[in-house]
Design a protein around this motif. Structure first.
Motif, PDB file in Angstrom:
ATOM      1  N   LYS A  93       1.814 -16.132  -3.614  1.00  0.00           N
ATOM      2  CA  LYS A  93       0.829 -15.584  -2.679  1.00  0.00           C
ATOM      3  C   LYS A  93       0.682 -16.390  -1.400  1.00  0.00           C
ATOM      4  N   ASP A  94       0.936 -17.668  -1.477  1.00  0.00           N
ATOM      5  CA  ASP A  94       0.637 -18.580  -0.375  1.00  0.00           C
ATOM      6  C   ASP A  94       1.944 -19.136   0.189  1.00  0.00           C
ATOM      7  N   ASP A  95       2.285 -18.712   1.400  1.00  0.00           N
ATOM      8  CA  ASP A  95       3.544 -19.152   2.015  1.00  0.00           C
ATOM      9  C   ASP A  95       3.587 -20.668   2.180  1.00  0.00           C
ATOM     10  N   PHE A  96       2.473 -21.252   2.588  1.00  0.00           N
ATOM     11  CA  PHE A  96       2.448 -22.698   2.813  1.00  0.00           C
ATOM     12  C   PHE A  96       2.631 -23.454   1.496  1.00  0.00           C
ATOM     13  N   PHE A  97       1.960 -22.997   0.444  1.00  0.00           N
ATOM     14  CA  PHE A  97       2.098 -23.645  -0.854  1.00  0.00           C
ATOM     15  C   PHE A  97       3.531 -23.530  -1.359  1.00  0.00           C
ATOM     16  N   ARG A  98       4.132 -22.340  -1.181  1.00  0.00           N
ATOM     17  CA  ARG A  98       5.517 -22.142  -1.623  1.00  0.00           C
ATOM     18  C   ARG A  98       6.465 -23.077  -0.883  1.00  0.00           C
ATOM     19  N   LYS A  99       6.274 -23.176   0.421  1.00  0.00           N
ATOM     20  CA  LYS A  99       7.142 -24.050   1.221  1.00  0.00           C
ATOM     21  C   LYS A  99       6.961 -25.518   0.811  1.00  0.00           C
TER      22      LYS A  99
ATOM     23  N   LEU B  38      13.952 -14.343  -4.457  1.00  0.00           N
ATOM     24  CA  LEU B  38      13.338 -13.256  -5.211  1.00  0.00           C
ATOM     25  C   LEU B  38      11.894 -13.029  -4.778  1.00  0.00           C
ATOM     26  N   VAL B  39      11.165 -14.116  -4.552  1.00  0.00           N
ATOM     27  CA  VAL B  39       9.764 -14.009  -4.140  1.00  0.00           C
ATOM     28  C   VAL B  39       9.646 -13.470  -2.724  1.00  0.00           C
TER      29      VAL B  39
ATOM     30  N   GLU C 236      -9.797 -12.600  -0.090  1.00  0.00           N
ATOM     31  CA  GLU C 236      -8.429 -12.512  -0.610  1.00  0.00           C
ATOM     32  C   GLU C 236      -8.216 -11.116  -1.171  1.00  0.00           C
ATOM     33  N   GLY C 237      -7.807 -10.192  -0.288  1.00  0.00           N
ATOM     34  CA  GLY C 237      -7.689  -8.795  -0.681  1.00  0.00           C
ATOM     35  C   GLY C 237      -6.664  -8.532  -1.763  1.00  0.00           C
ATOM     36  N   SER C 238      -5.697  -9.440  -1.907  1.00  0.00           N
ATOM     37  CA  SER C 238      -4.648  -9.222  -2.897  1.00  0.00           C
ATOM     38  C   SER C 238      -5.154  -9.318  -4.329  1.00  0.00           C
ATOM     39  N   CYS C 239      -6.405  -9.757  -4.522  1.00  0.00           N
ATOM     40  CA  CYS C 239      -6.931  -9.861  -5.885  1.00  0.00           C
ATOM     41  C   CYS C 239      -7.423  -8.511  -6.406  1.00  0.00           C
TER      42      CYS C 239
END
Length: 875
Positions: A31-37, A76-77, A580-583
């Motif tokens: 969900k979080d681009d910064f966390f993934r990076k 994949l993500v 967080e609309g994705s929830c």
């Protein structure tokens, strides 16, 4: 290491809580681009370094395999355009196989590659929505490489899940480090000792982390019994040559018996049996019953731990804190300079006129009690203050609310001194006594809470208590009684601390005469965190609640209890959706829909709209039409014999005018779900309400904004974040690619649909919009058509745009109505307004939508008079 024997079968609630914390944390990867990076860069840089240092040996192949696995998962993500289900499944399987190869190795070269492999295995299983296996692999990271995990890869998760179990080590290390600074060793020898102490401390932290990771892994075994709790004891006492007495023992009892957190919450281990205050030969002795263990202290033996409050305790706190430098709670108070005799005579011992009337019916204050109060307010020695707390507590319990004792204890300097002990002491028994006494006074007198908050303006003492594994529920109750404000809770640590109270505070806590449910305290504090700041901070805290699994806890709170508490939980869920609309998808699948409907009914009976309807409405803005229709079918049966349509019909009559557009549209959707050709009472009422809210001449801007949002709900086409996609879909169909290719919101999507599902979704959406258009045209007739056309010309920008979009997709299905007069009427009413929207002072998207609508009207109504004009339009 010591541990207790295995306990009974694991509690399902506790297991779900651990799984939610772990899987919710790693879920940020998708969900979080910064966390993934951040995670990718940490693992990639480490593997690259290891690869460069491997010299091309066998370990090089391991690292290459790991890098391939990371790239595969990351692609994949991020790849939102994956189209075939088989490709997605194959990619996941390949990733698992690659990571399994690395994770199965056990060589020195591959040690940390295995750790990264376990981390990415957890991500893969999160993608597969297997949260239990995801959590096990994440715990394995801490088992394999606790130092790497807690310091580099997952420090935030370590602080939340493991640090509370190991906080006694941090306290011990801070004390030992402080003691070394006073040693008389030469500089070189001192540095050597500090290094040895640091190595010992790090090893203890790593060992403790690995033990508790294994402990939690055992929780996740299906059908397993509760495992024995690891006991991470303090290292042996170290002598540094200083003449100062080592106070390691003051923490030994605190750390050697670390009660199981779950057991501590749902069944207190210790129980108070008796308290007696005796006088023997002028020496005060406090004896505690077997519930606390026998513990006698005499005033004549104040030669215990000489831990000076002024300096070492401040040093200890600075070591523990990562936030701004704390205030000096142990400043030299004026009362500390007052002679004890003066203190006694001026307040308690004499026949003071203010006490004469009370003294006629009460006994004089004992000299032991007066001495304890004097010591508490004047001594700089922690052990003396701790003993004074014991005496004061015993006297208060024995007095049964004696007004003389109460008046003596509720003075400013006494309350402040108790707060200082709360900050400095490491003994759970003393802390619990202090918390209980303050809670008893706070419930009786609001002035006490003012003193407490003035003594701890940034709530740092309370944060320390909330980190405790045994006293955090009692501390939460005391904090709730103090009624702190949001401005005092600035640290990001507050959200996880409060959620822990909400998770485990189900049973009421008794603090002397005070009884309170810690969950009530948690709800008060959480409400402050979500609404008490400026908008950005409120949203930040709400996103933290979502990422830490707080939605599950809040969903439980809306199911039972008083209306106000349940309504408050619904309010917080609504704040989380806005942040967080994705929830939405998670909530739509897991929330108790019957409870939401019940709350709407209860709100009607109390003439309060509440937040239950707001949550229900938001959960319809889902990312797939089939999910929206499934949710509508899930709520259709209603509650307690009342159908949902009837509940909403009643609610429509009492709802605030700003909510009526959404209420009417949802009522309309539920009716159209059955048969679009069949008229009904509910549909007629809903249509009338919709047309009333579209009246731009009588409705203010707020109502028009809500009407715009409600109109877009009719198309049932939204992104993962709840943004309407129907306009983009229409523009793309009209050939306007510029806007569609610039879609920045799709980048947030984390679910990759294959081609079959995509085709199925398109078909489902088309079928639904056809059903709705037919129902609206037949039921609304001329009135609805006029209302939409009028909104395009006269509505505020958002309503004008929503009305234009609605006309565009409804026009595609006009010919299915099979009513020639209705077709001609729609053409004659819509066309003038649409032609105005073609003027060059309108933006490009609006002109495209208008021209597209005109073409659909021409095609579907059989009228061709303006075909040449429309075909000649240039953009």
């Amino acid at each position: 290491m010591a541990s207790r024997t295995a306990g009974p079968p694991m509690d399902a609630v506790a297991i779900r809580a651990v799984i939610a914390i772990l899987s919710g944390y790693i879920g940020r990867y998708v969900k979080d681009d910064f966390f993934r990076k951040t995670i990718r860069d940490k693992c990639s840089s480490y593997l690259a370094t290891r690869r460069n240092n491997s010299g091309g040996g066998g370990g090089d192949e391991i690292l290459v395999t790991m890098e391939i696995g990371i790239e595969s998962i990351d692609e994949l993500v991020q790849d939102r355009e994956e189209t075939r289900s088989q490709m997605k499944i194959k990619s996941l399987r390949n990733s698992i196989e690659l990571l399994t190869i690395v994770a199965s190795l056990n060589s020195t070269t591959s040690r940390n590659a295995e750790t990264c492999a376990q981390l990415y295995m957890s991500i893969v299983y999160k993608l597969q929505k297997n949260d239990r296996i995801c959590a096990r692999h994440l715990l394995h990271v801490f088992c394999d490489s606790p130092f790497l995990a807690r310091n580099y890869l997952l420090p935030e998760l370590w602080e939340h899940l493991f640090l509370p179990h190991l906080l006694h080590l941090k306290i011990w290390y801070a004390e030992e480090l402080d003691r070394l600074s006073f040693s008389k060793d030469f500089r070189g020898e001192k540095e050597k000792r500090i290094k040895a102490l640091s190595r010992l401390y790090v090893n203890k932290l790593d060992t403790g982390t690995a033990l508790f990771a294994l402990y939690y892994k055992q929780w996740l075994k299906v059908g397993a019994d509760e495992p024995p709790l690891p006991i991470v004891s303090l290292p042996s006492t170290i002598t540094y040559g200083s003449s100062r007495k080592n106070s390691t023992d003051s923490f030994a009892s605190h750390s050697s018996i670390r009660p199981n957190l779950y057991k501590e919450v749902f069944g207190p281990k210790l129980e108070r049996n008796s308290v007696t205050l005796d006088e023997r030969n002028g020496v005060s002795t406090v004896t505690w019953g077997s519930g606390f263990g026998t513990d006698e202290h005499k005033c004549s033996s104040f030669k215990g731990d000489m831990l000076y409050i002024g300096r070492p305790s401040r040093r200890m706190d600075e070591e523990l804190r990562s936030e701004s430098q704390r205030l000096d709670y142990f400043r030299c108070l004026s009362c500390r300079n007052i002679r004890a005799e003066s203190f006694v005579h001026s307040n308690y011992g004499s026949k003071n006129s203010s006490f004469r009337e009370e003294e006629e019916t009460t006994t004089f204050l004992s000299s032991e009690f007066v001495g304890a109060v004097t010591t508490l307010c004047s001594s700089d020695t922690l052990s003396e203050c701790e003993f004074a707390i014991r005496v004061i507590t015993g006297a208060w319990l024995k007095s049964h609310g004696n007004p003389l004792i109460e008046k003596a204890l509720r003075q400013y300097r006494v309350v402040e001194a108790i707060m200082e002990v709360l900050f400095a002491s490491s003994k759970d028994e003393i802390l619990e006594f202090s918390i209980s006494v303050l809670a008893d006074f706070a419930a009786r007198n609001n002035a006490i809470t003012t003193i407490m908050l003035n003594s701890d303006p940034q709530l740092e003492i309370f944060m320390r208590l909330l980190r405790s594994t045994s006293l955090f529920l009692k501390a939460a109750v005391l904090l709730y009684l103090s009624k702190p404000q949001a401005k005092q809770m600035l640290s990001p640590e507050w959200v996880p601390l409060v959620l822990r109270v909400l998770e485990f505070g189900e049973k009421a806590i008794t603090l002397f005469a005070v009884q309170c449910n810690p969950q009530v305290a948690a709800m008060y504090l959480l409400e402050k965190l979500l609404t008490g700041f400026h908008q950005d901070k409120n949203l930040e805290n709400a996103r933290a609640v979502v990422s830490l699994g707080g939605l599950t806890l809040l969903m439980r709170r809306i199911e039972d209890g008083e209306f106000n508490e349940r309504n408050k939980a619904a309010s917080m869920i609504h704040h989380c959706i806005c942040a967080e609309g994705s929830c939405r998808s998670f909530l739509a699948e897991n929330i108790n829909k019957t409870s939401l409907l019940e709350l709407i009914v209860l709100g009607n009976s109390k003439n309060s709209s509440g937040f239950a309807f707001s949550v229900l409405a938001e959960l319809l803005y889902l990312d797939r039409t089939c999910k929206i229709l499934s949710f509508l079918r899930g709520i259709k049966d209603g509650w307690d014999g009342l159908s949902t349509m009837h509940i909403l019909f009643i609610f429509l009559k009492k709802a605030p005018i700003e909510e009526q557009p959404l209420v009417a549209i949802i009522l309309l959707l539920l009716d159209l779900l059955e048969d679009p050709f069949k008229e009904s009472f509910y549909r007629a009422e809903a249509m009338e309400a919709v047309m009333a809210t579209l009246n731009c001449e009588t409705c203010n801007d707020t109502i028009q904004e809500q009407s715009a949002k409600a109109l877009l709900l009719l198309a049932c086409h939204f992104s993962h974040d709840g943004e309407s996609l129907i306009e983009k879909s229409l523009l793309q169909e009209a050939g306007f690619q510029q806007h569609c290719l610039g879609d920045s919101h799709n980048g947030k999507e984390i679910v990759v649909y294959d081609l079959d599902h995509k085709d199925e979704e398109i078909e489902e959406g088309e079928s639904w919009r056809k059903r709705v258009a037919i129902g609206l045209f037949k039921s609304g007739n001329k009135n609805l058509i006029l209302a939409l056309a009028n909104c395009v010309a006269n509505g505020i920008p958002c309503l004008a745009r929503a009305s234009l979009v609605t006309i565009s997709w409804m026009s595609r299905y006009l010919h299915f109505v099979e009513d020639r007069k209705l077709q001609e009427m729609a053409f004659s009413i819509f066309t003038p307004k649409l032609i105005i929207s073609l003027s060059f002072d309108k933006d490009a998207e609006e002109r495209v939508l208008a021209s597209y609508s005109l073409l659909c009207l021409v095609k579907n109504s059989g009228i061709y008079e303006i075909c040449y004009f429309v075909n000649d339009i240039r953009f």
